[in-house]
Design an enzyme around this catalytic site. Sequence first.
Site, PDB file in Angstrom:
ATOM      1  N   TYR A 165       0.795  -1.226   0.000  1.00 29.48           N
ATOM      2  CA  TYR A 165       0.000   0.000   0.000  1.00 29.48           C
ATOM      3  C   TYR A 165       0.827   1.277   0.000  1.00 29.48           C
ATOM      4  O   TYR A 165       0.475   2.235  -0.664  1.00 29.48           O
ATOM      5  CB  TYR A 165      -0.938   0.027   1.223  1.00 29.48           C
ATOM      6  CG  TYR A 165      -2.063  -0.978   1.142  1.00 29.48           C
ATOM      7  CD1 TYR A 165      -3.264  -0.646   0.535  1.00 29.48           C
ATOM      8  CD2 TYR A 165      -1.915  -2.262   1.648  1.00 29.48           C
ATOM      9  CE1 TYR A 165      -4.297  -1.563   0.434  1.00 29.48           C
ATOM     10  CE2 TYR A 165      -2.948  -3.190   1.554  1.00 29.48           C
ATOM     11  CZ  TYR A 165      -4.135  -2.837   0.946  1.00 29.48           C
ATOM     12  OH  TYR A 165      -5.146  -3.749   0.843  1.00 29.48           O
ATOM     13  N   GLU A 191      -3.006  -7.908  -2.604  1.00 31.61           N
ATOM     14  CA  GLU A 191      -3.779  -6.714  -2.243  1.00 31.61           C
ATOM     15  C   GLU A 191      -3.018  -5.470  -2.674  1.00 31.61           C
ATOM     16  O   GLU A 191      -1.796  -5.383  -2.492  1.00 31.61           O
ATOM     17  CB  GLU A 191      -3.993  -6.585  -0.724  1.00 31.61           C
ATOM     18  CG  GLU A 191      -5.048  -7.486  -0.149  1.00 31.61           C
ATOM     19  CD  GLU A 191      -5.219  -7.280   1.357  1.00 31.61           C
ATOM     20  OE1 GLU A 191      -5.029  -6.145   1.852  1.00 31.61           O
ATOM     21  OE2 GLU A 191      -5.536  -8.276   2.034  1.00 31.61           O
TER      22      GLU A 191
HETATM   23  C1  GBH Z   1      -4.640  -4.851   4.673  1.00 26.74           C
HETATM   24  O1  GBH Z   1      -3.924  -4.426   5.781  1.00 26.74           O
HETATM   25  C2  GBH Z   1      -5.594  -5.907   5.111  1.00 26.74           C
HETATM   26  O2  GBH Z   1      -5.177  -7.189   4.687  1.00 26.74           O
HETATM   27  C3  GBH Z   1      -7.013  -5.657   4.703  1.00 26.74           C
HETATM   28  O3  GBH Z   1      -7.862  -6.488   5.407  1.00 26.74           O
HETATM   29  C4  GBH Z   1      -7.326  -4.193   4.902  1.00 26.74           C
HETATM   30  O4  GBH Z   1      -8.681  -3.906   4.722  1.00 26.74           O
HETATM   31  C5  GBH Z   1      -6.489  -3.419   3.923  1.00 26.74           C
HETATM   32  O5  GBH Z   1      -5.141  -3.751   4.022  1.00 26.74           O
HETATM   33  C6  GBH Z   1      -6.631  -1.902   4.061  1.00 26.74           C
HETATM   34  O6  GBH Z   1      -6.196  -1.466   5.305  1.00 26.74           O
HETATM   35  O7  GBH Z   1       0.699   3.638   9.039  1.00 26.74           O
HETATM   36  O8  GBH Z   1       1.355   5.003   7.161  1.00 26.74           O
HETATM   37  O9  GBH Z   1       2.948   3.512   8.134  1.00 26.74           O
HETATM   38  C7  GBH Z   1      -2.964  -3.432   5.520  1.00 26.74           C
HETATM   39  C8  GBH Z   1      -2.351  -2.973   6.819  1.00 26.74           C
HETATM   40  C9  GBH Z   1      -1.360  -1.012   5.857  1.00 26.74           C
HETATM   41  C10 GBH Z   1      -0.611  -1.916   7.961  1.00 26.74           C
HETATM   42  C11 GBH Z   1      -0.177  -0.086   5.853  1.00 26.74           C
HETATM   43  C12 GBH Z   1       0.563  -1.008   7.915  1.00 26.74           C
HETATM   44  C13 GBH Z   1       1.398   1.101   7.220  1.00 26.74           C
HETATM   45  C14 GBH Z   1       1.012   2.478   6.761  1.00 26.74           C
HETATM   46  N1  GBH Z   1      -1.139  -2.191   6.655  1.00 26.74           N
HETATM   47  N2  GBH Z   1       0.260   0.192   7.202  1.00 26.74           N
HETATM   48  S1  GBH Z   1       1.546   3.740   7.832  1.00 26.74           S
END
Ligand code: GBH
Length: 477
Positions: free
Chosen positions: A307, A381
């Site tokens: 992401y 994802e």
């Molecule tokens: C996923 O988690 C999940 O698998 C899914 O269920 C969920 O709906 C989807 O993503 C959206 O959240 O805090 O700026 O450093 C992703 C979880 C996303 C956790 C990015 C760590 C770091 C961003 N991760 N996060 S930041």
Amino acid sequence: PVSQSRSETTRFPDGFLWGSATASYQIEGAVDEDGRTPSVWDTFSHTPGKTLDGDTGDVADDHYHRFREDVALMKELGLQTYRFSVAWPRITPQVTADALGPVEQRGLDFYSALVDELVAAGITPAVTLYHWDLPQALEDEGGWTDRRTAERFGEYAAVVAGALGDRVRTFITLNEPWCAAYLGYAAGVHAPGRTEPAAALAAVHHLNLGHGLAARAVREHAPGAEVAVTLNLGWFRPDDESSEGDRDAVRRVDGLQNRVFLGPMLRGEYPADVLEDTAAVTDWSFVRDGDVETIRQPLDALGLNYYSPTVVRRWSGEGAKETADGHGDGASPWVACDDVEFVELPGPRTEMGWSIDPRGMSELLLRLAAEAPGVDLYVTENGMAAPDVVGDDGVVHDDDRIAYLHDHLAAVLDAVEGGAPVKGYFVWSLLDNFEWAYGYSKRFGVVHVDYATQVRTPKDSARWYSRAAAENALPAR
Ligand code: GBH
């Protein structure tokens, strides 16, 4: 946002699979039906103060009752594969730490009907065995801090693989064990909401062990299926490339998020530096002889969830610490990292506040290709939360999401050109859904859900993505 991609070709390899992803607790609802017992997320979301506005997955997208409609929608959009997860509490609702208990046929029947519906629609099923909805009864006896949870998980995996394995292409053992362990047991922002760093590291190991046991069970009970695991690897960069302290901060977080899973899974060993960095928190005595060999199972595919990028530096200990990891006020998921600062990045962000940089996608795919030669890769994802603005025509015109998907798909192409064997991409998510601690306030779907009526309406991004799938190429933004 400006595309940072170097890719010039816009065609994907022949046979590349275009799909979407969801997770059981985020979409199903029907939490009391057909023998299902509570998961840790039922308990957590029903505990005041744990989720935004007290939202729960009680109804969610009511997918449990509307799955045929949802499959028809995927078919209409021309999506070729679908990644969903199985809710463990529907399959063995009476599980305890010591015994799996009877199999609930109605639970299996639901997923079997879903798989049949997909296959009939020409959509390839990919099944995640664990996307965070642990049976609450197991948590009551220690959850992932207890190795019996891993043992029961292996047995549950055998049941699901045996029931669905004749029609499912890929079984993914775990979704993002990083989140399950550190957000659930150290930061406490996910279920079960514990804030004990030592427990989080025990959870890391037992999730790894559960992966190994489940991978072995799938191999045995669904011999025709691919065995995979999905990791949310971090793309970490130092604030100052020339600073030894900043580079060491990268090593530390890379160890905790990436290598603590990749090490045992791919090489059968825990990284020595991680064991050392965390020695004051735990002595890792929960790792028994033979465990790392169990964890290192042959894999057919690795799933990457990507992401956003992360920039870190060594904290001097003076002044206010930057905590752009989103855990400023509470407990940190970053065990033994008090001296690591998470640097606020300039530039575009999603509705979650997460920075956007597609280069992490290609770099992580290339890293996996190098670390796991011969193993296929999927992006399991990728997607963005964007505001819920429904136009006068009743449609969400989500140009920002289209730009995000375009740029990240271009980064996938970069990785393919660089030699990474990426076989498919699953957009997160098919539907707006229960976004964990953020409840229904954040919308990741390419299809809009009106929660009052459960009406589904494809957003512009769904139409754009549908075109990409049809052309097996990147349309213009
Ligand atoms: C996923 O988690 C999940 O698998 C899914 O269920 C969920 O709906 C989807 O993503 C959206 O959240 O805090 O700026 O450093 C992703 C979880 C996303 C956790 C990015 C760590 C770091 C961003 N991760 N996060 S930041």
